[in-house]
Motif scaffolding. Structure first.
Motif, PDB file in Angstrom:
ATOM      1  N   GLY A 151       0.817  -1.200   0.000  1.00  0.00           N
ATOM      2  CA  GLY A 151       0.000   0.000   0.000  1.00  0.00           C
ATOM      3  C   GLY A 151       0.848   1.247   0.000  1.00  0.00           C
ATOM      4  O   GLY A 151       2.038   1.222  -0.330  1.00  0.00           O
ATOM      5  N   GLU A 152       0.242   2.372   0.416  1.00  0.00           N
ATOM      6  CA  GLU A 152       0.903   3.667   0.270  1.00  0.00           C
ATOM      7  C   GLU A 152       0.851   4.470   1.569  1.00  0.00           C
ATOM      8  O   GLU A 152      -0.114   4.403   2.335  1.00  0.00           O
ATOM      9  N   TYR A 153       1.943   5.234   1.803  1.00  0.00           N
ATOM     10  CA  TYR A 153       2.024   6.198   2.897  1.00  0.00           C
ATOM     11  C   TYR A 153       1.931   7.615   2.331  1.00  0.00           C
ATOM     12  O   TYR A 153       2.465   7.901   1.250  1.00  0.00           O
ATOM     13  N   ASN A 154       1.279   8.506   3.082  1.00  0.00           N
ATOM     14  CA  ASN A 154       1.277   9.901   2.663  1.00  0.00           C
ATOM     15  C   ASN A 154       2.535  10.605   3.155  1.00  0.00           C
ATOM     16  O   ASN A 154       3.414   9.981   3.769  1.00  0.00           O
ATOM     17  N   PHE A 155       2.638  11.920   2.920  1.00  0.00           N
ATOM     18  CA  PHE A 155       3.866  12.655   3.258  1.00  0.00           C
ATOM     19  C   PHE A 155       4.073  12.777   4.766  1.00  0.00           C
ATOM     20  O   PHE A 155       5.158  13.154   5.223  1.00  0.00           O
ATOM     21  N   LYS A 156       3.042  12.424   5.551  1.00  0.00           N
ATOM     22  CA  LYS A 156       3.174  12.446   7.013  1.00  0.00           C
ATOM     23  C   LYS A 156       3.556  11.075   7.574  1.00  0.00           C
ATOM     24  O   LYS A 156       3.652  10.905   8.780  1.00  0.00           O
ATOM     25  N   MET A 168       1.683   8.341   7.135  1.00  0.00           N
ATOM     26  CA  MET A 168       0.447   7.658   7.524  1.00  0.00           C
ATOM     27  C   MET A 168      -0.053   6.794   6.373  1.00  0.00           C
ATOM     28  O   MET A 168      -0.004   7.204   5.207  1.00  0.00           O
ATOM     29  N   LYS A 169      -0.543   5.589   6.678  1.00  0.00           N
ATOM     30  CA  LYS A 169      -1.106   4.718   5.657  1.00  0.00           C
ATOM     31  C   LYS A 169      -2.402   5.328   5.105  1.00  0.00           C
ATOM     32  O   LYS A 169      -3.240   5.810   5.871  1.00  0.00           O
ATOM     33  N   ILE A 170      -2.527   5.283   3.781  1.00  0.00           N
ATOM     34  CA  ILE A 170      -3.716   5.837   3.150  1.00  0.00           C
ATOM     35  C   ILE A 170      -4.213   4.877   2.067  1.00  0.00           C
ATOM     36  O   ILE A 170      -3.486   3.991   1.614  1.00  0.00           O
ATOM     37  N   GLY A 171      -5.461   5.053   1.672  1.00  0.00           N
ATOM     38  CA  GLY A 171      -5.996   4.301   0.546  1.00  0.00           C
ATOM     39  C   GLY A 171      -6.054   2.804   0.781  1.00  0.00           C
ATOM     40  O   GLY A 171      -6.152   2.327   1.900  1.00  0.00           O
ATOM     41  N   ARG A 172      -5.975   2.060  -0.306  1.00  0.00           N
ATOM     42  CA  ARG A 172      -6.128   0.607  -0.263  1.00  0.00           C
ATOM     43  C   ARG A 172      -4.805  -0.061   0.107  1.00  0.00           C
ATOM     44  O   ARG A 172      -3.761   0.252  -0.440  1.00  0.00           O
ATOM     45  N   TRP A 173      -4.874  -0.999   1.051  1.00  0.00           N
ATOM     46  CA  TRP A 173      -3.738  -1.852   1.407  1.00  0.00           C
ATOM     47  C   TRP A 173      -4.146  -3.310   1.207  1.00  0.00           C
ATOM     48  O   TRP A 173      -5.147  -3.766   1.754  1.00  0.00           O
TER      49      TRP A 173
END
Length: 417
Positions: free
Chosen positions: A327-332, A334-339
């Motif tokens: 999945g994806e981490y944002n610039f902070k 934090m996990k975001i979106g689909r995992w």
């Protein structure tokens, strides 16, 4: 007073014998998975001079102590259940003379040391932190006024496999081969490098591993330390739980502040019991740990913050449960979106779980398929259900067996909607 995750009691115990409870992680050997794991226990110091070890309300061990200054605290479940030291106290209730180690009520041959007025003195044969009945590892050397001094050795299967020198302050100095705290038969890992005169790691350190029964250590990782024992530059590290079935390294760069930056790769090697182990031991990482299985990037400017797309490993990842989270981490960070949760099983790769998260609070929402915390080859259990917008489980959750692809139990857990 309740203190969490304390490994050192320095400064916590007063001379007034107030009651104190600490929570501590200790090593537990999982025989099914043949690996060390950490479990939480509680240790209670009572006003009537008792140390009580317990887990989930069950008492594991009770012993008495006469001094609250630096009491010996066990780090290993087998030692909590089996190890004791016996000897004499002087009139001031301080340990004095020869003390002998016992295991399950039987004397441990040649494992002893001496006290004088409560302080360790003279030659000692001590049990290594991770000593178990099946992994009899010892440390031998000399004490002076409770400080280790001079040459100390690590002994395993009656062979010297490491060690180095202590100064008169009990600090490691010069060239050392140090055993990993989790060292055992299936995870024979050592660290080789130098300490300066203040007992601080400096310069290049190598990480070596010995395959079971081969008696030959191969350099598989390492890197360099800068000032104040800060890791700098390129490093090849071992992931927590590294062992024969978990030959996994973490490879990337530290900045001058000791923070991870840029791309870090996770590499995995399938254990091969037929390897002859005759290769030259000079950074064999690229030869013996070739299989990429995950990783991602850290913020280049701030450091130690995961950003962008990542492939992470299940904590119990091994040859029989090759599970990754994608999945994806944002610039902070934090996990975001689909995992998604992927499983590689006998050459087949499939999604077995996962779903969505909020961006801001990293809260699970919507339909999820989660893995049992002890997920592995003979326990391929998932839990299937839904989270509401507040990250709370709602409705009916059903247990599944992903290996067979069917519901092996109709025991349902229902949550308030």
């Amino acid at each position: 007073m309740n203190i969490s995750n304390q490994n050192s009691l320095s400064g916590l115990l007063s001379s007034e014998w107030e009651e104190l409870i600490i929570e501590k992680k200790v090593d537990f050997f999982n025989n099914n998975l043949e690996r060390l794991e950490k479990i939480k226990i509680q240790i209670k110091f009572t006003q009537d001079h008792q140390i009580i070890y317990y887990k989930d309300g069950a008492i594991l061990r009770v012993e008495y102590f006469h001094s609250r200054k630096n009491p010996d605290i066990f780090n290993n479940m087998e030692q909590i259940q089996n190890l004791s030291w016996q000897g004499q106290y002087n009139q001031k209730k301080k340990k004095d003379g020869k003390w002998i180690a016992f295991w399950d009520g039987n004397i441990l041959k040649d494992v002893f040391g001496y006290y004088k007025n409560g302080q360790k003195q003279g030659l000692w044969k001590y049990l290594f932190k991770n000593y178990r009945k099946k992994d009899q590892i010892f440390e031998t050397g000399e004490y002076l006024n409770d400080f280790r001094i001079g040459k100390w050795n690590y002994l395993y299967n009656n062979e010297n496999i490491g060690g180095g020198l202590y100064n008169f302050k009990g600090e490691k100095i010069g060239n050392w081969i140090v055993l990993d705290e989790g060292f055992f038969y299936f995870a024979q890992v050592t660290y080789h490098g130098e300490y300066n005169m203040k007992g601080v790691k400096v310069g290049k350190w190598d990480i070596s591993y010995c395959d079971c029964g081969q008696n030959k250590y191969k350099i598989i990782g390492g890197g360099s330390y800068g000032q104040e024992q800060i890791k700098i530059g390129r490093w090849v590290e071992l992931l927590e739980g590294f062992n024969r079935d978990f030959l996994i390294t973490y490879n990337g760069v530290y900045n001058m502040k000791g923070m991870k930056i840029g791309r870090w790769d996770i590499c995995y090697k399938q254990y091969d019991e037929h390897e002859d182990g005759n290769e030259e031991a000079e950074y064999e990482l690229m030869q013996i740990l070739q299989n990429y299985c995950g990783g991602g990037s850290y913020d280049q400017g701030v450091g130690d913050i995961k950003i962008g797309r990542w492939v992470e490993l299940l904590k119990g990842f091994n040859r029989d449960a090759q599970v990754t989270y994608n999945g994806e981490y944002n610039f902070k960070g934090m996990k975001i979106g689909r995992w998604d949760i992927w499983l590689d099983w006998e050459g087949n790769r499939q999604i077995i779980g996962g779903s969505y998260r909020y961006e801001e609070d990293q809260i699970k929402i919507g339909k999820w398929v989660e893995l049992d915390e002890k997920f592995y080859w003979n326990n391929p259990v998932t839990y299937n259900g839904e989270y509401n917008m507040k990250g709370m489980k709602i409705g009916t959750w059903v247990t599944m067996d992903v290996r067979e692809g069917y519901e092996y139990t109709r025991k349902e857990i229902k949550y308030d909607s």
